[in-house]
Design a protein around this motif. Structure first.
Motif, PDB file in Angstrom:
ATOM      1  N   UNK A   1       0.955  -1.173  -0.089  1.00 53.57           N
ATOM      2  CA  UNK A   1       0.192  -0.064  -0.020  1.00 53.57           C
ATOM      3  C   UNK A   1       0.833   1.104   0.095  1.00 53.57           C
ATOM      4  N   UNK A   2       0.164   2.376  -0.340  1.00 54.38           N
ATOM      5  CA  UNK A   2       1.010   3.494  -0.100  1.00 54.38           C
ATOM      6  C   UNK A   2       1.466   4.022   1.232  1.00 54.38           C
ATOM      7  N   UNK A   3       0.986   3.416   2.277  1.00 57.88           N
ATOM      8  CA  UNK A   3       1.585   3.530   3.464  1.00 57.88           C
ATOM      9  C   UNK A   3       3.121   3.461   3.548  1.00 57.88           C
ATOM     10  N   UNK A   4       3.606   2.717   2.441  1.00 60.18           N
ATOM     11  CA  UNK A   4       5.164   2.597   2.430  1.00 60.18           C
ATOM     12  C   UNK A   4       5.783   3.810   2.170  1.00 60.18           C
ATOM     13  N   UNK A   5       5.088   4.897   2.036  1.00 56.93           N
ATOM     14  CA  UNK A   5       5.844   6.419   1.974  1.00 56.93           C
ATOM     15  C   UNK A   5       6.441   6.609   3.100  1.00 56.93           C
ATOM     16  N   UNK A   6       5.952   5.947   4.196  1.00 57.16           N
ATOM     17  CA  UNK A   6       6.565   6.427   5.429  1.00 57.16           C
ATOM     18  C   UNK A   6       7.716   5.647   5.513  1.00 57.16           C
ATOM     19  N   UNK A   7       7.962   4.333   5.413  1.00 58.70           N
ATOM     20  CA  UNK A   7       9.031   3.629   5.320  1.00 58.70           C
ATOM     21  C   UNK A   7      10.121   4.074   4.526  1.00 58.70           C
ATOM     22  N   UNK A   8       9.668   4.407   3.186  1.00 56.84           N
ATOM     23  CA  UNK A   8      10.659   5.094   2.246  1.00 56.84           C
ATOM     24  C   UNK A   8      11.265   6.050   2.591  1.00 56.84           C
ATOM     25  N   UNK A   9      10.604   7.115   3.233  1.00 57.98           N
ATOM     26  CA  UNK A   9      11.096   8.339   3.612  1.00 57.98           C
ATOM     27  C   UNK A   9      12.220   8.222   5.073  1.00 57.98           C
ATOM     28  N   UNK A  10      11.969   7.195   5.651  1.00 58.61           N
ATOM     29  CA  UNK A  10      12.796   7.173   6.970  1.00 58.61           C
ATOM     30  C   UNK A  10      14.374   6.499   6.301  1.00 58.61           C
ATOM     31  N   UNK A  11      13.854   5.689   5.311  1.00 60.00           N
ATOM     32  CA  UNK A  11      15.129   5.022   4.634  1.00 60.00           C
ATOM     33  C   UNK A  11      15.855   5.903   3.741  1.00 60.00           C
ATOM     34  N   UNK A  12      15.345   7.017   3.285  1.00 55.26           N
ATOM     35  CA  UNK A  12      16.198   7.834   2.615  1.00 55.26           C
ATOM     36  C   UNK A  12      16.800   8.984   3.624  1.00 55.26           C
ATOM     37  N   UNK A  13      16.117   9.348   4.829  1.00 51.62           N
ATOM     38  CA  UNK A  13      16.671  10.314   5.636  1.00 51.62           C
ATOM     39  C   UNK A  13      17.733   9.368   6.398  1.00 51.62           C
ATOM     40  N   UNK A  14      17.759   8.101   6.579  1.00 52.22           N
ATOM     41  CA  UNK A  14      18.615   7.443   7.423  1.00 52.22           C
ATOM     42  C   UNK A  14      19.928   7.145   6.746  1.00 52.22           C
ATOM     43  N   UNK A  15      20.069   7.555   5.314  1.00 55.27           N
ATOM     44  CA  UNK A  15      21.366   7.203   4.446  1.00 55.27           C
ATOM     45  C   UNK A  15      22.520   7.524   5.122  1.00 55.27           C
ATOM     46  N   UNK A  16      22.665   8.569   5.804  1.00 57.21           N
ATOM     47  CA  UNK A  16      24.106   9.029   6.420  1.00 57.21           C
ATOM     48  C   UNK A  16      24.331   8.189   7.869  1.00 57.21           C
ATOM     49  N   UNK A  17      23.026   7.708   8.232  1.00 61.84           N
ATOM     50  CA  UNK A  17      23.258   6.796   9.463  1.00 61.84           C
ATOM     51  C   UNK A  17      23.932   5.422   9.130  1.00 61.84           C
ATOM     52  N   UNK A  18      23.330   4.897   7.796  1.00 57.72           N
ATOM     53  CA  UNK A  18      23.635   3.544   7.434  1.00 57.72           C
ATOM     54  C   UNK A  18      25.222   3.549   7.199  1.00 57.72           C
ATOM     55  N   UNK A  19      25.861   4.741   6.748  1.00 54.79           N
ATOM     56  CA  UNK A  19      27.313   4.917   6.557  1.00 54.79           C
ATOM     57  C   UNK A  19      27.905   4.843   7.832  1.00 54.79           C
ATOM     58  N   UNK A  20      27.409   5.530   8.807  1.00 49.39           N
ATOM     59  CA  UNK A  20      28.117   6.035  10.051  1.00 49.39           C
ATOM     60  C   UNK A  20      28.070   4.635  10.993  1.00 49.39           C
ATOM     61  N   UNK A  21      27.005   4.019  11.083  1.00 48.89           N
ATOM     62  CA  UNK A  21      26.999   2.794  11.861  1.00 48.89           C
ATOM     63  C   UNK A  21      27.824   1.756  11.593  1.00 48.89           C
TER      64      UNK A  21
END
Length: 264
Positions: free
Chosen positions: A157-177
């Protein structure tokens, strides 16, 4: 300030969908192994109940939540598993009842939160809408584990917009962790939603680009599928590296899923 009610409504809908999936399961089905190592269906729902309780403390009792953070810092590699293990040992009816009661209490607390309030979390403090988005992301991701264990194919469903947005915003965290230096330039991300709408993030002219179905991207950033099995594509060296390590959640990335061999 945008009205957060639609986010709360989406979280409720996502939780209700997963509830319908598990409500009539037999005791044997609650014991089925999920793709997460050593986690059964019972562990997955118990974990959601446990994190909903933590979120409720964050919204209503910051001091009590601070004690939970201390536990996490004392055992960063095991505290999540320990919380799930404690809850999973109860009868399925009790697990389900606890999850239902906890998520209802959290829903009430988020809707009653003062406008502009921010609440502590295991990462940066979050507003009520961000807290609800994070809970939706976890509910969807752990719901995917349950669906996989049951052999059920869920309709995105388009509720995935919330998951996608978090995934994009967490880009730098994924590198840093992972001890890596995040890229300095912004990426362009273009995702096709289940409805056919295209969700875009970042400058249109960015040289580093990621494109693909939003559903596949969400599976990727919640680490619920191997990249080789998903139709998410990258242009640029940094974007390529990001897709190998992307994650939308805080904490250790956990074990990677094995490729199924039928790449999209």
């Amino acid at each position: 300030m945008a009205d957060p009610t639609p986010v709360f409504d989406d979280l409720r809908a996502e939780s209700d969908e997963l509830d319908r999936l598990v409500a009539e399961l037999s005791p044997g089905q609650w014991s089925l192994a999920t793709p997460a190592p050593r986690w059964t269906v019972a562990h997955q729902i118990a974990h959601l109940a446990w994190t909903d309780h933590a979120a409720l403390l964050a919204v209503t009792d910051a001091d009590a939540f601070g004690k939970e953070v201390e536990k996490a810092l004392a055992a960063p590699e095991t505290f999540v598993d320990e919380g799930a293990e404690e809850g999973a040992g109860k009868p399925p009816a009790e697990i389900l009842a606890a999850w239902r009661a906890g998520r209802k209490a959290l829903d009430d607390a988020l809707r009653a939160a003062p406008a502009g309030a921010r609440f502590p979390w295991y990462g940066p403090p979050m507003a009520a809408a961000s807290m609800a988005s994070a809970r939706l992301m976890e509910t969807w991701a752990h719901g995917q584990d349950v669906a996989d264990a049951l052999g059920v194919v869920r309709t995105p469903t388009d509720r995935l917009r919330h998951v996608a947005r978090i995934g994009v915003r967490a880009r730098d965290y994924a590198f840093a962790i992972r001890g890596l230096t995040p890229p300095t330039e912004e990426f362009r991300v273009e995702l096709t939603a289940p409805s056919g709408e295209v969700w875009t993030y970042g400058p249109e002219g960015a040289l580093q680009r990621v494109t693909g179905p939003a559903h596949d991207f969400c599976l990727l950033v919640t680490r619920r599928a191997h990249r080789a099995d998903l139709a998410v594509r990258a242009e640029g060296e940094d974007a390529e590296r990001w897709l190998d390590i992307a994650q939308a959640f805080a904490g250790p990335p956990g074990a990677d899923r094995e490729p199924k061999g039928d790449a999209a």
